[in-house]
Design a protein around this motif. Sequence first.
Motif, PDB file in Angstrom:
ATOM      1  N   LEU A  16       0.834  -1.189   0.000  1.00  0.00           N
ATOM      2  CA  LEU A  16       0.000   0.000   0.000  1.00  0.00           C
ATOM      3  C   LEU A  16       0.868   1.238   0.000  1.00  0.00           C
ATOM      4  CD1 LEU A  16      -3.055   0.206   0.128  1.00  0.00           C
ATOM      5  CD2 LEU A  16      -2.837   0.705   2.523  1.00  0.00           C
ATOM      6  N   TYR A  37     -11.145  -2.704   7.093  1.00  0.00           N
ATOM      7  CA  TYR A  37     -12.053  -2.683   5.937  1.00  0.00           C
ATOM      8  C   TYR A  37     -13.217  -3.621   6.152  1.00  0.00           C
ATOM      9  CZ  TYR A  37      -9.297  -0.050   2.529  1.00  0.00           C
ATOM     10  OH  TYR A  37      -8.632   0.920   1.840  1.00  0.00           O
ATOM     11  N   SER A  59     -13.223   2.384   1.731  1.00  0.00           N
ATOM     12  CA  SER A  59     -11.833   2.628   1.352  1.00  0.00           C
ATOM     13  C   SER A  59     -11.311   3.893   2.014  1.00  0.00           C
ATOM     14  CB  SER A  59     -11.707   2.749  -0.164  1.00  0.00           C
ATOM     15  OG  SER A  59     -12.638   3.672  -0.662  1.00  0.00           O
ATOM     16  N   VAL A  60      -9.987   3.996   2.009  1.00  0.00           N
ATOM     17  CA  VAL A  60      -9.304   5.129   2.613  1.00  0.00           C
ATOM     18  C   VAL A  60      -8.217   5.521   1.635  1.00  0.00           C
ATOM     19  CG1 VAL A  60      -7.858   5.820   4.564  1.00  0.00           C
ATOM     20  CG2 VAL A  60      -9.712   4.240   4.920  1.00  0.00           C
ATOM     21  N   ASP A  61      -7.749   6.764   1.669  1.00  0.00           N
ATOM     22  CA  ASP A  61      -6.614   7.111   0.824  1.00  0.00           C
ATOM     23  C   ASP A  61      -5.564   7.853   1.628  1.00  0.00           C
ATOM     24  OD1 ASP A  61      -7.543   9.641   1.173  1.00  0.00           O
ATOM     25  OD2 ASP A  61      -8.104   9.975  -0.914  1.00  0.00           O
ATOM     26  N   LYS A  67     -14.367   6.568   2.508  1.00  0.00           N
ATOM     27  CA  LYS A  67     -15.589   6.247   1.769  1.00  0.00           C
ATOM     28  C   LYS A  67     -16.357   5.239   2.615  1.00  0.00           C
ATOM     29  CE  LYS A  67     -16.251   6.592  -2.982  1.00  0.00           C
ATOM     30  NZ  LYS A  67     -16.330   5.949  -4.291  1.00  0.00           N
TER      31      LYS A  67
ATOM     32  N   MET B   4      -6.384   2.777  -8.552  1.00  0.00           N
ATOM     33  CA  MET B   4      -5.438   2.505  -7.479  1.00  0.00           C
ATOM     34  C   MET B   4      -6.180   1.731  -6.408  1.00  0.00           C
ATOM     35  SD  MET B   4      -3.251   5.989  -7.121  1.00  0.00           S
ATOM     36  CE  MET B   4      -2.087   5.438  -5.911  1.00  0.00           C
ATOM     37  N   GLY B   6      -7.690   0.153  -3.315  1.00  0.00           N
ATOM     38  CA  GLY B   6      -7.545   0.463  -1.898  1.00  0.00           C
ATOM     39  C   GLY B   6      -7.638   1.940  -1.608  1.00  0.00           C
ATOM     40  N   THR B   7      -7.716   2.787  -2.643  1.00  0.00           N
ATOM     41  CA  THR B   7      -7.804   4.217  -2.370  1.00  0.00           C
ATOM     42  C   THR B   7      -9.249   4.680  -2.482  1.00  0.00           C
ATOM     43  OG1 THR B   7      -7.385   4.675  -4.683  1.00  0.00           O
ATOM     44  CG2 THR B   7      -5.510   4.727  -3.198  1.00  0.00           C
ATOM     45  N   ALA B   8      -9.583   5.704  -1.720  1.00  0.00           N
ATOM     46  CA  ALA B   8     -10.935   6.256  -1.755  1.00  0.00           C
ATOM     47  C   ALA B   8     -11.023   7.168  -2.964  1.00  0.00           C
ATOM     48  CB  ALA B   8     -11.221   7.018  -0.473  1.00  0.00           C
ATOM     49  N   SER B   9     -11.541   6.641  -4.070  1.00  0.00           N
ATOM     50  CA  SER B   9     -11.575   7.427  -5.282  1.00  0.00           C
ATOM     51  C   SER B   9     -12.984   7.882  -5.584  1.00  0.00           C
ATOM     52  CB  SER B   9     -11.050   6.568  -6.438  1.00  0.00           C
ATOM     53  OG  SER B   9     -11.158   7.274  -7.630  1.00  0.00           O
ATOM     54  N   LEU B  10     -13.074   9.042  -6.205  1.00  0.00           N
ATOM     55  CA  LEU B  10     -14.384   9.551  -6.584  1.00  0.00           C
ATOM     56  C   LEU B  10     -14.696   9.236  -8.039  1.00  0.00           C
ATOM     57  CD1 LEU B  10     -14.345  13.031  -4.865  1.00  0.00           C
ATOM     58  CD2 LEU B  10     -15.872  11.162  -4.357  1.00  0.00           C
ATOM     59  N   GLU B  12     -15.621   6.568  -9.576  1.00  0.00           N
ATOM     60  CA  GLU B  12     -16.856   5.816  -9.852  1.00  0.00           C
ATOM     61  C   GLU B  12     -18.094   6.665  -9.627  1.00  0.00           C
ATOM     62  OE1 GLU B  12     -13.595   3.989  -8.191  1.00  0.00           O
ATOM     63  OE2 GLU B  12     -15.226   4.091  -6.756  1.00  0.00           O
ATOM     64  N   ASP B  13     -17.950   7.811  -8.941  1.00  0.00           N
ATOM     65  CA  ASP B  13     -19.111   8.632  -8.623  1.00  0.00           C
ATOM     66  C   ASP B  13     -19.442   9.635  -9.713  1.00  0.00           C
ATOM     67  OD1 ASP B  13     -18.065   8.730  -5.190  1.00  0.00           O
ATOM     68  OD2 ASP B  13     -19.513   7.426  -6.166  1.00  0.00           O
ATOM     69  N   GLN B  37      -7.520  15.743  -7.260  1.00  0.00           N
ATOM     70  CA  GLN B  37      -6.950  15.188  -6.030  1.00  0.00           C
ATOM     71  C   GLN B  37      -7.293  16.011  -4.791  1.00  0.00           C
ATOM     72  OE1 GLN B  37      -5.271  16.813  -8.358  1.00  0.00           O
ATOM     73  NE2 GLN B  37      -3.240  17.455  -7.693  1.00  0.00           N
TER      74      GLN B  37
END
Lengths: 123, 133
Positions: A16, A37, A59-61, A67, B4, B6-10, B12-13, B37
């Motif tokens: 990660l 998670y 999820s987290v970033d 999220k 990426m 595991g990342t909180a991505s927007l 898909e929104d 970002q």
Amino acid sequence: MDMAENDEFCAKYLILKGLNEMTPSYAIYESYFTAAYGGRVLSEVFQQPGVCICGTLHSVDQYLNIKLTDISVTDPEKYPHMLSVKNCFIRGSVVRYVQLPADEVDTQLLQDAARKEALQQKQ
Amino acid sequence: MNYMPGTASLIEDIDKKHLVLLRDGRTLIGFLRSIDQFANLVLHQTVERIHVGKKYGDIPRGIFVVRGENVVLLGEIDLEKESDTPLQQVSIEEILEEQRVEQQTKLEAEKLKVQALKDRGLSIPRADTLDEY
């Protein structure tokens, strides 16, 4: 404490870290989240309402944006706007705290990972 | 598809109807068209929704570009759940009037509180602005 489990956790956490190229000090918090998670978390937002949202951590970033899916607001009368929302994205900078269920996270594993991280940083 | 994992991505929104809560307490509802970002957002066919008690009113606003630091949260609106809310929609003038009344009562209560604290020699700083770390 299972050595194989420990290695797996550290491996996941290091992958990660590689992916996101985060600063080391925050990396440990993200791995903390990844270990949780799928668990239900409660996060309180900093701003004027201070709304508490309970949901499943999706999820987290690297900025600790979260999220959550399948959310429920703990005080629905004060915050009626969230009634038709099921998933949400919360910006990391406005989170006051995130409450994770204690049994979800293996603190021993986390401590070991943190210790390794501190050693790596020193070198 | 996740760029990426595991990342909180927007990502898909995008192109979905979203509810955005801003730091000043405003609620915007619109279709999310663009992100970056910093969580800067571009909302299309945006409507500002004002809630007072059990009533709400919508003010059409058009296209919004929201700076990321002002975003509290972004929630995807479930279109089925949206149709069966217990809330009652009213006209713009009515909701603005209700809001004015609500702000007034809040201000008065706040004034009394501040006065009471001042009398005791205490003061609470207003938490309007966030200290960005």
